[in-house]
Design an enzyme around this catalytic site. Structure first.
Site, PDB file in Angstrom:
ATOM      1  CG  ASP A 150      -1.634   0.996   1.664  1.00 25.99           C
ATOM      2  OD1 ASP A 150      -2.419   1.431  -0.098  1.00 25.99           O
ATOM      3  OD2 ASP A 150      -2.562   1.805   2.207  1.00 25.99           O
TER       4      ASP A 150
ATOM      5  CG  ASP B  83       1.379   7.092  -4.061  1.00 30.66           C
ATOM      6  OD1 ASP B  83       1.055   7.946  -4.713  1.00 30.66           O
ATOM      7  OD2 ASP B  83       0.911   7.350  -2.667  1.00 30.66           O
TER       8      ASP B  83
ATOM      9  CD  GLU C  45      -2.522   8.488  -4.224  1.00 32.80           C
ATOM     10  OE1 GLU C  45      -3.093   7.378  -3.826  1.00 32.80           O
ATOM     11  OE2 GLU C  45      -2.068   9.473  -4.047  1.00 32.80           O
TER      12      GLU C  45
ATOM     13  CG  HIS D 201      -5.028   8.269   3.227  1.00 33.25           C
ATOM     14  ND1 HIS D 201      -4.171   8.903   2.220  1.00 33.25           N
ATOM     15  CD2 HIS D 201      -5.666   6.402   3.670  1.00 33.25           C
ATOM     16  CE1 HIS D 201      -4.129   7.831   1.316  1.00 33.25           C
ATOM     17  NE2 HIS D 201      -5.166   6.627   1.450  1.00 33.25           N
ATOM     18  N   GLY D 202      -7.817   8.775   7.558  1.00 33.21           N
ATOM     19  CA  GLY D 202      -7.161   9.594   8.508  1.00 33.21           C
ATOM     20  C   GLY D 202      -9.180   9.439   8.322  1.00 33.21           C
TER      21      GLY D 202
ATOM     22  CG  HIS E   4      -6.347   5.007  -1.686  1.00 34.60           C
ATOM     23  ND1 HIS E   4      -4.637   4.760  -1.286  1.00 34.60           N
ATOM     24  CD2 HIS E   4      -6.121   4.457  -2.950  1.00 34.60           C
ATOM     25  CE1 HIS E   4      -4.351   3.465  -2.092  1.00 34.60           C
ATOM     26  NE2 HIS E   4      -4.937   3.452  -3.164  1.00 34.60           N
ATOM     27  N   GLY E   5      -9.218   6.105   1.042  1.00 34.61           N
ATOM     28  CA  GLY E   5      -9.581   7.206   2.072  1.00 34.61           C
ATOM     29  C   GLY E   5     -10.626   6.988   2.229  1.00 34.61           C
TER      30      GLY E   5
ATOM     31  CB  SER F 288     -12.230   4.729   7.025  1.00 37.40           C
ATOM     32  OG  SER F 288     -11.470   3.135   7.182  1.00 37.40           O
TER      33      SER F 288
ATOM     34  CB  THR G 285      -9.454   5.596   9.296  1.00 35.58           C
ATOM     35  OG1 THR G 285      -7.933   5.924   8.692  1.00 35.58           O
ATOM     36  CG2 THR G 285     -10.544   6.254  10.776  1.00 35.58           C
TER      37      THR G 285
END
Ligand code: G3H
Ligand code: 13P
Ligand code: ZN
Length: 307
Positions: free
Chosen positions: A82, A104, A134, A180-181, A210-211, A213, A256
């Site tokens: 990742d 990436d 990406e 992310h997060g 991505h990101g 969550s 996350t």
């Protein structure tokens, strides 16, 4: 079974319009949560190891744990690097038996991103290993940012077409408003959905969110109840997964949500059972909570029952 190439796992996902979850793992318990969830849900699964996970878990411990676990389940498992940071790191993973690598280079300029991705494709292709790249910059679409500024970091469909043709990558991580997060949106969750459709039309390849969550408010509330500080945590709603998948996304990246479920559980046990000092009585229940989150995602993104 042995690890399966993500290229082969994407084929039915693409044809039947479902997504495969890529869950980040850092240690034995998270690998167990993920593989037990996949086995029970009869779902294909991607285990993702980031650069820092491979440092923390120590490269071969983590890789061998994944291979050992995958060999014991009957569903297809891919091991994915990742956010690979360099060609050398991707090469190390390719040689160690990963079945997917992400390079990436999105922070580099366009030509350098293509060059680095193409180098990795050259190494991965003879082994049928999937290469994800990406393009664009992950980040929330805020109301106080003007249209030109938004366009500057979201993935551009025409540029994506050129990128995919020249790099030869198998999958593309797109910037469409996620980040992310645990703090993805200041107010209402917003994703540039039509852009997903345009990128899919222009490239024809597998798209990755991505990101992704969800940052479940109940899990956040539980963590906060037992002392966590997560003010304003907010994630991607379930309906957004469904829409993104219907438009061409076949891989959903989740880290996350696993961290939050884990920390809420550990905090609860430590708060309610001050006499407990056996790590297994703390890590075991947390492992079960992480597994529940993964099983739920598999239902939502449509991979349950596909293995
Ligand atoms: O995309 C990032 C993942 O959440 C991995 O995070 O680099 O802290 O392991 P990490
Ligand atoms: P989240 O932080 O939303 O879980 O995203 C994880 C991710 O994109 C890993 O590559
Ligand atoms: Zn990511």
């Amino acid at each position: 079974m042995p690890l399966v190439s993500l290229i082969d796992m994407y084929k039915p996902a693409n044809e039947q319009a479902y997504a495969i979850g890529a869950f980040n793992v850092n240690n034995m318990e998270f690998i167990q949560s993920a593989l037990e969830a996949a086995e029970e849900k009869k779902s294909p699964i991607i285990l993702s190891a980031s650069t820092s996970a491979l440092e923390y878990g120590s490269f071969f411990y983590l890789v061998d744990l994944v291979k050992t676990g995958a060999a014991k389940v009957s569903v297809p498992v891919a091991l994915n690097l990742d956010h690979g940071a360099s060609i050398e790191e991707a090469e190390k993973c390719i040689n160690a038996g990963f079945t997917a690598v992400m390079i990436d280079a999105s922070h580099e300029d366009f030509e350098e991103n293509i060059r680095m991705t193409a180098e990795v494709v050259k190494m991965a292709k003879p082994k049928n290993i999937c290469v994800e790249a990406e393009l664009g910059r992950l980040g929330g679409i805020e109301d106080d940012v003007n249209v030109d500024e938004k366009d500057a970091f979201l993935t551009d469909p025409a540029q994506a077409e050129d990128f995919v043709k020249r790099s030869g990558c198998n999958a593309l991580a797109v910037a469409v408003g996620t980040s992310h997060g645990a703090y993805k949106f200041k107010s209402e969750a917003k994703l540039a959905m039509s852009r997903i459709a345009y990128i899919k039309m222009s490239t024809g390849i597998t798209l990755v969110l991505h990101g992704a969550s969800g940052v479940d408010p109940e899990v956040v509330a539980k963590a906060i109840k037992y002392g966590a500080e997560l003010p304003g945590a907010k994630g991607v709603p379930d309906e957004a997964y469904r829409e993104a998948i219907s438009l061409g996304v076949n891989k959903i990246n989740i880290d996350t949500d696993l961290r939050l479920a884990w920390v809420a559980s550990v905090r609860e046990i430590l708060a309610n059972s001050p006499k407990v000092f056996d790590p297994r009585k703390i890590l075991g229940p947390a492992r079960d909570e992480v597994k529940k989150v993964i099983m739920n995602k598999m239902d939502i993104i449509g991979s349950a029952g596909k293995a």
